[in-house]
Structure formats: C-alpha cells, structure tokens
Design a protein around this motif. Sequence first.
Motif, PDB file in Angstrom:
ATOM      1  N   ALA A  29      23.461   0.873  -4.391  1.00 31.58           N
ATOM      2  CA  ALA A  29      23.176   2.301  -4.264  1.00 31.58           C
ATOM      3  C   ALA A  29      24.474   3.090  -4.073  1.00 31.58           C
ATOM      4  O   ALA A  29      24.634   4.167  -4.660  1.00 31.58           O
ATOM      5  N   LYS A  48      15.905   8.212  -6.453  1.00 30.99           N
ATOM      6  CA  LYS A  48      16.815   7.880  -5.354  1.00 30.99           C
ATOM      7  C   LYS A  48      17.652   6.659  -5.729  1.00 30.99           C
ATOM      8  O   LYS A  48      17.173   5.737  -6.379  1.00 30.99           O
ATOM      9  N   ALA A  49      18.896   6.670  -5.311  1.00 31.50           N
ATOM     10  CA  ALA A  49      19.821   5.590  -5.652  1.00 31.50           C
ATOM     11  C   ALA A  49      19.327   4.247  -5.122  1.00 31.50           C
ATOM     12  O   ALA A  49      19.448   3.232  -5.802  1.00 31.50           O
ATOM     13  N   SER A  50      18.756   4.229  -3.934  1.00 29.26           N
ATOM     14  CA  SER A  50      18.266   2.968  -3.367  1.00 29.26           C
ATOM     15  C   SER A  50      17.093   2.414  -4.165  1.00 29.26           C
ATOM     16  O   SER A  50      16.988   1.207  -4.373  1.00 29.26           O
ATOM     17  N   ALA A  53      18.555   1.022  -7.405  1.00 35.87           N
ATOM     18  CA  ALA A  53      19.241  -0.242  -7.130  1.00 35.87           C
ATOM     19  C   ALA A  53      18.223  -1.372  -6.968  1.00 35.87           C
ATOM     20  O   ALA A  53      18.407  -2.470  -7.506  1.00 35.87           O
TER      21      ALA A  53
END
Length: 70
Positions: A29, A48-50, A53
């Motif tokens: 992330a 969202k980056a998380s 990922a």
Amino acid sequence: MRVEELTAKALEVAKIDRYVLAIAVSKRADELLNGSPSKLNIDPKSIKASDLALMEIAEGLVVIKGFDKK
C-alpha cells in the motif's frame, strides 16, 4: 469480493500467516501511495491502497520474500 474473502484467498495463495500478510499489505500500500503502478487493471485512485494491495496479493501478483512459508 469482500475483504474477508480476499484475506482468506491471499492467505491461501501466499501461504503465509495473517501477521505477515498485514505487513505485506502495508508495504505494498505504501508503494502504491508513492506512485508504484497497479498490477491490476484498476485505477489506484478509485480504491483504497490497502484494498488494492490485498487484491494484488490474493491474485498472486505480488511476491512476498523473506518469510518462511507455512
């Protein structure tokens, strides 16, 4: 796919425990937030980056090095 399902799939694909998965998601992330391109055909700004990922790890597109597999 729900986060719980993605997490279960990522744990199965990567053959790691949940603590290592949390570290891997965090590191990936950070990479995404710092401009690394997505390995999926998804705009990193739309999710969202998380979550992105976790999706990449669940699909086996991110290799997690340095840890023993289960």
